[in-house]
Design an enzyme around this catalytic site. Sequence first.
Site, PDB file in Angstrom:
ATOM      1  N   HIS A  77       0.894  -1.110   0.123  1.00  0.00           N
ATOM      2  CA  HIS A  77      -0.122  -0.026  -0.129  1.00  0.00           C
ATOM      3  C   HIS A  77       0.806   1.233   0.015  1.00  0.00           C
ATOM      4  O   HIS A  77       2.098   1.181   0.504  1.00  0.00           O
ATOM      5  CB  HIS A  77      -0.954   0.019   0.988  1.00  0.00           C
ATOM      6  CG  HIS A  77      -0.264  -0.030   2.490  1.00  0.00           C
ATOM      7  ND1 HIS A  77       0.248   1.020   3.079  1.00  0.00           N
ATOM      8  CD2 HIS A  77      -0.162  -1.295   3.374  1.00  0.00           C
ATOM      9  CE1 HIS A  77       0.626   0.848   4.284  1.00  0.00           C
ATOM     10  NE2 HIS A  77       0.528  -0.589   4.606  1.00  0.00           N
ATOM     11  N   ASP A  79      -0.123   4.361   0.949  1.00  0.00           N
ATOM     12  CA  ASP A  79      -0.467   5.311   2.270  1.00  0.00           C
ATOM     13  C   ASP A  79       0.244   5.101   3.498  1.00  0.00           C
ATOM     14  O   ASP A  79       0.658   3.749   3.749  1.00  0.00           O
ATOM     15  CB  ASP A  79      -2.163   5.418   2.334  1.00  0.00           C
ATOM     16  CG  ASP A  79      -2.778   4.189   2.619  1.00  0.00           C
ATOM     17  OD1 ASP A  79      -2.209   3.049   2.414  1.00  0.00           O
ATOM     18  OD2 ASP A  79      -3.501   4.300   3.854  1.00  0.00           O
ATOM     19  N   GLU A 141      -5.071   1.490   2.654  1.00  0.00           N
ATOM     20  CA  GLU A 141      -4.987   0.549   3.460  1.00  0.00           C
ATOM     21  C   GLU A 141      -5.038   0.789   4.796  1.00  0.00           C
ATOM     22  O   GLU A 141      -5.844  -0.022   5.728  1.00  0.00           O
ATOM     23  CB  GLU A 141      -3.724  -0.237   3.157  1.00  0.00           C
ATOM     24  CG  GLU A 141      -3.563  -1.767   3.862  1.00  0.00           C
ATOM     25  CD  GLU A 141      -3.208  -1.709   5.119  1.00  0.00           C
ATOM     26  OE1 GLU A 141      -3.502  -2.772   5.893  1.00  0.00           O
ATOM     27  OE2 GLU A 141      -2.809  -0.753   5.585  1.00  0.00           O
TER      28      GLU A 141
END
Length: 388
Positions: A77, A79, A141
């Site tokens: 992910h 983020d 996520e």
Amino acid sequence: MPRLLEDAELLRRLVAIDSVSRNSNLPIADFIADYLDGPGVRIARNPSPDDQKTNLVIEIGPPIEGPDRDGLVLCGHMDTVPADEPGWQSDPFTMTERDGAWYGRGTADMKGFLALAMNRLALSDPATLRQPLVLLFTYDEELGTLGAEHFARSWATPAALPRQVLIGEPTSLRTARLHKGHLKCRFVFAGVSAHSGYPHLGRNAIEPAALAVTALADLRRELEGERPPSSELFPEVPYVALNVALIAGGAAINIVPDRCVIEVGLRALPGMSRSVIAERVHQAVRQVLPEADFEFMVTGDSPPFLLDPEAAIHRHVCAAVGQTGSTSVSFATDAGWLQTVGFECVVMGPGAIEVAHRPDEFIPMDEFRRASGLLDGLVQRLCREESP
């Protein structure tokens, strides 16, 4: 394609991009796509419904042929959680080296893995691959595997991607084939506001919410005494964990509060019905407050995940790290949603979950370098060698 960077320098560039979940992830997605763009590289975006964020699917090598869907997906992910906590000894978005580790937001969770995955693809000549190598990088996520859920619900051709997926969450290079989910529930209690000097003109929303918290504490203790299927694989917490996480209510000391919100999180084990668990939460409160005015809703659902120990990807990754036996983790990952559309996932990556989401997050330099070699070996085994 820009000049290829060393793994550590690429990690430094990724850490410098503020991709906390409250921001759009388009800047980091653009950087990754620009870095990897080149001959033989197929780049696709899977934008969020509001177009402010995107998943990335980046492929090299031949297309999938046949039902076995050989090859490898490296998944992570883009983020991170915010870096607002006090206690950082250095700028969280400037990677800093000390004591044999690199410090910065996302070094462990999970830009270290992103950098390694990006360079494994960048260093691979598509002409040398017998099976495809794919990067699946997701958004949000950290907000509840939202990007993976969107991908699972909207990507038209998951069967055109390799079945075997390595999700590089920080596990200190231990291989996990199952994890708990994260079910989020909300209670909203309604009251009637009034001047606190005339309380008979209002109805206090916090008072029934307080009784609800007591009922939820009773349910938590009940759940702690139960042992659902696969509980033996979660020896530290072999039950559904319930957490009353947030309470918000009231506007001022002299106003009878007309609203109170309770947020609850539950960690369901693989094989459990999340709808049944949610209804238990609902009924635990309704039984003690049969006449109360409240709403109950499920606000998020990251599914639990379970893979057969004999699955090929589990055997390959365990062999690579020298591991025997099964390992679980108690946090949710993108694997929960990816398994719903036919992917077989394992979770393994550099860094420790214990330092994620905390000030002075770090990744050990030796572990980062070891992970680079492990990924090289997996790409060689699953993408370059003849299929068994």
